[in-house]
Write a protein that holds these residues in place. Structure first.
Motif, short mmCIF file in Angstrom:
data_model
loop_
_atom_site.label_atom_id
_atom_site.label_comp_id
_atom_site.label_asym_id
_atom_site.label_seq_id
_atom_site.Cartn_x
_atom_site.Cartn_y
_atom_site.Cartn_z
N PHE A 206 -0.02 -17.03 6.64
CA PHE A 206 1.69 -16.77 6.79
C PHE A 206 2.46 -18.24 6.40
O PHE A 206 3.63 -17.99 5.93
CB PHE A 206 1.85 -16.35 8.04
N ARG A 207 2.21 -19.09 7.11
CA ARG A 207 2.85 -20.46 6.94
C ARG A 207 2.79 -20.71 5.48
O ARG A 207 4.05 -21.15 5.04
CB ARG A 207 2.25 -21.65 7.72
N ARG A 208 1.92 -20.76 4.88
CA ARG A 208 1.61 -21.28 3.64
C ARG A 208 2.38 -20.36 2.46
O ARG A 208 2.83 -20.57 1.39
CB ARG A 208 0.20 -21.10 3.07
N TYR A 209 2.56 -19.06 2.59
CA TYR A 209 3.05 -17.88 1.83
C TYR A 209 4.45 -17.52 2.61
O TYR A 209 4.13 -16.19 3.16
CB TYR A 209 2.31 -16.96 1.46
N PRO A 210 5.47 -18.09 2.90
CA PRO A 210 6.48 -17.32 3.78
C PRO A 210 7.30 -16.11 2.95
O PRO A 210 7.00 -16.05 1.72
CB PRO A 210 7.66 -18.45 3.97
N GLY A 211 7.88 -15.36 3.73
CA GLY A 211 8.46 -14.25 2.96
C GLY A 211 8.09 -12.79 3.67
O GLY A 211 7.84 -12.76 4.78
N ALA A 212 8.57 -11.63 3.08
CA ALA A 212 8.41 -10.32 3.40
C ALA A 212 6.97 -10.02 3.39
O ALA A 212 6.25 -10.12 2.17
CB ALA A 212 9.30 -9.29 2.96
N TRP A 213 6.08 -9.75 4.56
CA TRP A 213 4.82 -9.52 4.50
C TRP A 213 4.58 -7.93 4.83
O TRP A 213 5.30 -7.44 5.80
CB TRP A 213 4.13 -10.28 5.53
N GLU A 214 3.31 -7.66 4.48
CA GLU A 214 2.51 -6.25 4.91
C GLU A 214 1.19 -6.40 5.33
O GLU A 214 0.47 -7.19 4.62
CB GLU A 214 2.88 -5.25 3.93
N ALA A 215 0.74 -5.71 6.43
CA ALA A 215 -0.67 -5.56 6.73
C ALA A 215 -0.85 -4.03 6.92
O ALA A 215 -0.24 -3.53 7.93
CB ALA A 215 -1.01 -6.48 7.69
N ALA A 216 -1.74 -3.61 6.03
CA ALA A 216 -1.90 -2.02 6.37
C ALA A 216 -3.43 -2.06 6.83
O ALA A 216 -4.27 -2.86 6.50
CB ALA A 216 -2.17 -1.18 5.01
N ILE A 217 -3.64 -1.22 7.80
CA ILE A 217 -4.86 -0.94 8.70
C ILE A 217 -5.31 0.52 8.50
O ILE A 217 -4.85 1.34 8.91
CB ILE A 217 -4.65 -1.28 10.33
N ARG B 154 0.88 -1.33 0.08
CA ARG B 154 -0.17 0.12 -0.22
C ARG B 154 0.74 1.02 0.09
O ARG B 154 0.61 2.32 -0.38
CB ARG B 154 -0.93 0.00 1.02
N VAL B 155 2.05 1.15 0.56
CA VAL B 155 3.01 2.39 0.61
C VAL B 155 4.16 2.17 -0.22
O VAL B 155 5.44 2.78 0.22
CB VAL B 155 3.24 2.37 2.17
N GLY B 156 4.22 1.33 -1.48
CA GLY B 156 5.18 1.12 -2.10
C GLY B 156 6.63 0.56 -1.75
O GLY B 156 7.53 1.03 -2.18
N ARG B 157 6.44 -0.25 -0.84
CA ARG B 157 7.90 -0.91 -0.22
C ARG B 157 7.94 -2.30 -0.97
O ARG B 157 7.05 -2.84 -1.17
CB ARG B 157 7.62 -1.07 1.25
N PRO B 158 9.19 -2.57 -0.82
CA PRO B 158 9.40 -4.00 -1.41
C PRO B 158 8.81 -5.24 -0.54
O PRO B 158 8.85 -4.99 0.71
CB PRO B 158 10.99 -4.16 -1.77
N PHE C 189 6.66 -7.51 8.39
CA PHE C 189 7.36 -8.31 9.07
C PHE C 189 7.78 -9.71 8.13
O PHE C 189 7.30 -9.61 6.97
CB PHE C 189 6.22 -9.23 10.04
N ARG C 190 8.46 -10.29 8.75
CA ARG C 190 9.18 -11.51 7.95
C ARG C 190 8.60 -12.79 8.43
O ARG C 190 8.77 -13.02 9.71
CB ARG C 190 10.50 -11.48 7.78
N ILE C 191 8.11 -13.62 7.77
CA ILE C 191 7.92 -15.22 8.01
C ILE C 191 8.89 -16.08 7.47
O ILE C 191 9.10 -16.09 6.25
CB ILE C 191 6.33 -15.34 7.81
#
Ligand SMILES: CC(C)(COP(=O)(O)OP(=O)(O)OC[C@H]1O[C@@H](n2cnc3c(N)ncnc32)[C@H](O)[C@@H]1OP(=O)(O)O)[C@@H](O)C(=O)NCCC(=O)NCCS
Length: 171
Positions: free
Chosen positions: A116-127, A84-88, A168-170
């Motif tokens: 999260f378990r199913r799709y590991p990696g760098a995550w974002e959640a915008a609220i 949502r904020v243009g981050r990798p 966060f990273r999973i």
């Protein structure tokens, strides 16, 4: 709630109408927080359709998910790769919804962690800023998630996003 009865499955193309109906319930919840035409009911008694939904089956990358609790449909999640904020990032929790009858029993937590378990990696959640319940939910769900690291919460006040963004990273 031990999460054992919560299942997350890929929504098939034939489930698009199911997602459209669930999205109506989601819009109703969000009509408390959003401004503008997106949360006004049309004369047909529905919120406007979510135009981007078709891309979840058409394009490679976005993932539509259905959430079941005890075998019953209990919610949905839409995951894509667009910050949502243009981050990798690898994955963005674009939309996440648990039906009211299934709330406050740990279903959302179990479903989010399964995703999260199913799709590991760098995550974002915008609220959305006004959605303080969702912020409490994501903070707790992410912090307690097995294998989580690099948790960061930042507040954005930009035309493209107004509110806190958790990254966060999973794994
Ligand atoms: C936010 C949402 C997904 C939570 O789902 P849920 O299944 O009720 O969540 P859980 O039962 O796993 O809650 C885990 C923790 O999150 C926090 N939480 C969840 N709902 C909350 C609320 N309404 N108010 C305050 N804290 C809340 C609590 O700390 C809760 O733990 P507790 O019940 O032991 O106090 C659900 O309320 C929902 O779908 N809301 C509408 C759509 C939405 O806001 N989606 C998020 C978009 S960013």
């Amino acid at each position: 709630m031990d999460g054992q009865t919560v299942e997350v499955s890929l929504a098939a193309a034939g489930d698009k109408a199911v997602l459209e109906r669930l999205f109506q319930l989601y819009c109703h919840d969000f009509s408390e927080f959003w401004d503008g035409a997106a949360v006004e009911l049309g004369e047909d008694g529905r919120f406007p359709a979510y135009g981007a939904l078709a891309s979840y089956w058409r394009d490679k990358g976005p993932v539509p998910l259905l959430i079941r609790n005890g075998g019953r449909l209990a919610g949905f999640a839409l995951v894509n790769g667009a910050s949502r904020v243009g981050r990798p990032l690898d994955h963005n929790m674009a939309e996440f919804f648990i039906a009211r009858a299934h709330r406050r029993g740990g279903v959302g937590t179990a479903a989010a962690r399964a995703i999260f378990r199913r799709y590991p990696g760098a995550w974002e959640a915008a609220i959305v800023r006004a959605n303080t319940e969702a912020l409490a939910f994501w903070r707790k769900t992410v912090r307690g998630c097995p294998g989580v690291s690099e948790i960061r919460e930042r507040d954005f006040k930009r035309p493209e996003w107004d509110g806190p963004v958790l990254s966060f990273r999973i794994g």
